[in-house]
Design a protein around this motif. Structure first.
Motif, short mmCIF file in Angstrom:
data_model
loop_
_atom_site.label_atom_id
_atom_site.label_comp_id
_atom_site.label_asym_id
_atom_site.label_seq_id
_atom_site.Cartn_x
_atom_site.Cartn_y
_atom_site.Cartn_z
N LEU A 22 0.86 -1.18 0.00
CA LEU A 22 0.00 0.00 0.00
C LEU A 22 0.90 1.23 0.00
O LEU A 22 1.67 1.44 0.93
CB LEU A 22 -0.92 0.01 1.22
N SER A 23 0.82 2.01 -1.06
CA SER A 23 1.61 3.23 -1.19
C SER A 23 0.73 4.44 -0.92
O SER A 23 -0.34 4.59 -1.52
CB SER A 23 2.21 3.35 -2.59
N LEU A 24 1.17 5.28 0.00
CA LEU A 24 0.42 6.48 0.37
C LEU A 24 1.15 7.71 -0.16
O LEU A 24 2.35 7.86 0.07
CB LEU A 24 0.30 6.55 1.89
N ILE A 25 0.43 8.56 -0.88
CA ILE A 25 1.03 9.76 -1.44
C ILE A 25 0.34 10.96 -0.81
O ILE A 25 -0.85 11.19 -1.02
CB ILE A 25 0.89 9.78 -2.97
N LEU A 26 1.08 11.69 0.01
CA LEU A 26 0.55 12.80 0.78
C LEU A 26 0.87 14.13 0.12
O LEU A 26 1.95 14.31 -0.44
CB LEU A 26 1.13 12.79 2.19
N GLY A 27 -0.08 15.05 0.21
CA GLY A 27 0.17 16.38 -0.33
C GLY A 27 -1.05 17.26 -0.16
O GLY A 27 -2.18 16.76 -0.08
N PRO A 28 -0.86 18.56 -0.09
CA PRO A 28 -1.99 19.49 0.04
C PRO A 28 -2.77 19.61 -1.25
O PRO A 28 -2.36 19.10 -2.31
CB PRO A 28 -1.30 20.81 0.39
N SER A 29 -3.90 20.28 -1.18
CA SER A 29 -4.70 20.53 -2.39
C SER A 29 -3.86 21.31 -3.40
O SER A 29 -3.11 22.23 -3.03
CB SER A 29 -5.95 21.33 -2.03
N GLY A 30 -3.98 20.92 -4.67
CA GLY A 30 -3.23 21.62 -5.72
C GLY A 30 -1.79 21.19 -5.87
O GLY A 30 -1.04 21.81 -6.64
N SER A 31 -1.40 20.13 -5.16
CA SER A 31 0.00 19.71 -5.20
C SER A 31 0.33 18.84 -6.41
O SER A 31 1.50 18.60 -6.71
CB SER A 31 0.36 18.94 -3.93
N GLY A 32 -0.71 18.32 -7.11
CA GLY A 32 -0.49 17.44 -8.26
C GLY A 32 -0.92 16.01 -8.01
O GLY A 32 -0.73 15.14 -8.86
N LYS A 33 -1.52 15.76 -6.83
CA LYS A 33 -1.89 14.38 -6.47
C LYS A 33 -2.88 13.77 -7.45
O LYS A 33 -2.69 12.64 -7.93
CB LYS A 33 -2.51 14.33 -5.06
N SER A 34 -3.95 14.49 -7.75
CA SER A 34 -4.98 13.94 -8.64
C SER A 34 -4.46 13.78 -10.07
O SER A 34 -4.79 12.81 -10.76
CB SER A 34 -6.23 14.84 -8.64
N THR A 35 -3.62 14.71 -10.52
CA THR A 35 -3.01 14.58 -11.84
C THR A 35 -2.14 13.33 -11.89
O THR A 35 -2.18 12.56 -12.85
CB THR A 35 -2.16 15.82 -12.17
N PHE A 36 -1.36 13.12 -10.83
CA PHE A 36 -0.53 11.92 -10.74
C PHE A 36 -1.40 10.67 -10.87
O PHE A 36 -1.07 9.74 -11.62
CB PHE A 36 0.23 11.90 -9.42
N LEU A 37 -2.50 10.64 -10.14
CA LEU A 37 -3.33 9.43 -10.11
C LEU A 37 -3.97 9.15 -11.46
O LEU A 37 -4.01 8.00 -11.91
CB LEU A 37 -4.42 9.57 -9.04
N THR A 38 -4.46 10.18 -12.13
CA THR A 38 -5.11 9.97 -13.43
C THR A 38 -4.10 9.55 -14.50
O THR A 38 -4.42 8.77 -15.39
CB THR A 38 -5.88 11.23 -13.89
N ILE A 39 -2.88 10.04 -14.39
CA ILE A 39 -1.82 9.60 -15.32
C ILE A 39 -1.42 8.16 -15.00
O ILE A 39 -1.25 7.34 -15.91
CB ILE A 39 -0.61 10.54 -15.26
N ALA A 40 -1.30 7.83 -13.72
CA ALA A 40 -0.94 6.46 -13.32
C ALA A 40 -1.98 5.46 -13.81
O ALA A 40 -1.65 4.32 -14.15
CB ALA A 40 -0.80 6.37 -11.81
#
Length: 224
Positions: free
Chosen positions: A35-53
């Motif tokens: 289980l990999s957890l990716i932490l970051g505030p809003s606007g940090s790129g988390k959702s972009t990372f996930l949709t690309i992944a």
């Protein structure tokens, strides 16, 4: 070999003075059983990372490999097949079909993906574990945000995906439910050998993670 691999991934939106570097030189790997957890505030790129992944977006540069297949070299139909058969998405927007009851949300999955979904007993156990087994005849507009979140989690897990990509899966949940969801995701990773990737700002999930990454302003680092 990692089941999900991002190599030197960059994502740029806009041009000229309006250009935004959403992701910069991202290198990331996820393995079955973790289980990999990716932490970051809003606007940090988390959702972009996930949709690309997950193959929903393509990077501006770099590679995304799922089970050793370079996603960028696949046709749109091949990418859809990978998402259907191998990836479960838990998105912030829930994406429940408004005119279907909770029970019918799962029947719809059966029509789209006809094989290798959870058995009726497995689904019943999952719904009970999430505390939503008494909601099966409700429509989405009759559910609270937390209930909708848990239904969306169950629906993403129902097709038995090998890779689970979750975007803020506990954002609408109280601490008791966060514990339940964290345990379910960790159990899927550890006992069923799934690759689970969660992007979130919810620090309550830290204790369930095997690997923790931080993403800020589109740049990712791994905690030691």
């Amino acid at each position: 070999m990692a089941t999900l691999l991002l190599q030197n991934v960059n994502k740029i939106f806009g041009q000229g003075s309006a250009q935004v570097n959403a992701l910069t030189d991202i290198n990331f790997s996820a393995d079955y059983g973790k289980l990999s957890l990716i932490l970051g505030p809003s606007g940090s790129g988390k959702s972009t990372f996930l949709t690309i992944a997950g193959g929903l977006q393509t990077p501006t540069s770099g590679k995304v490999l799922i089970n050793d297949k370079n996603v960028q070299t696949l046709t749109s139909k091949q990418r859809e097949k990978i998402r259907l058969n191998h990836i479960g998405f838990v998105l912030q927007s829930y994406n429940l079909v408004p005119y279907l009851t909770v029970a019918d949300q799962f029947k719809l999955v059966d029509k789209i993906k006809k094989k290798n979904n959870m058995s009726a007993d497995q689904l019943t156990a999952l719904l009970k574990q999430l505390g939503i087994n008494n909601l099966i005849n409700k429509y989405p507009d009759e559910l609270s945000g937390g209930q909708s979140q848990r239904v969306a989690i169950a629906r993403a897990l129902y097709p038995n995906p090998e890779i689970i990509l979750a975007d803020e899966p506990t954002a609408a949940l109280d601490t008791e439910r966060v514990e339940e969801v964290g345990k379910i995701l960790a159990e899927l990773a550890h006992t069923q050998q799934r690759a689970v990737i969660v992007v979130t700002h919810d620090l309550r999930l830290r204790k369930f993670a095997d690997n923790i990454y931080n993403i800020i302003d589109g740049k990712m680092t791994q905690e030691k």
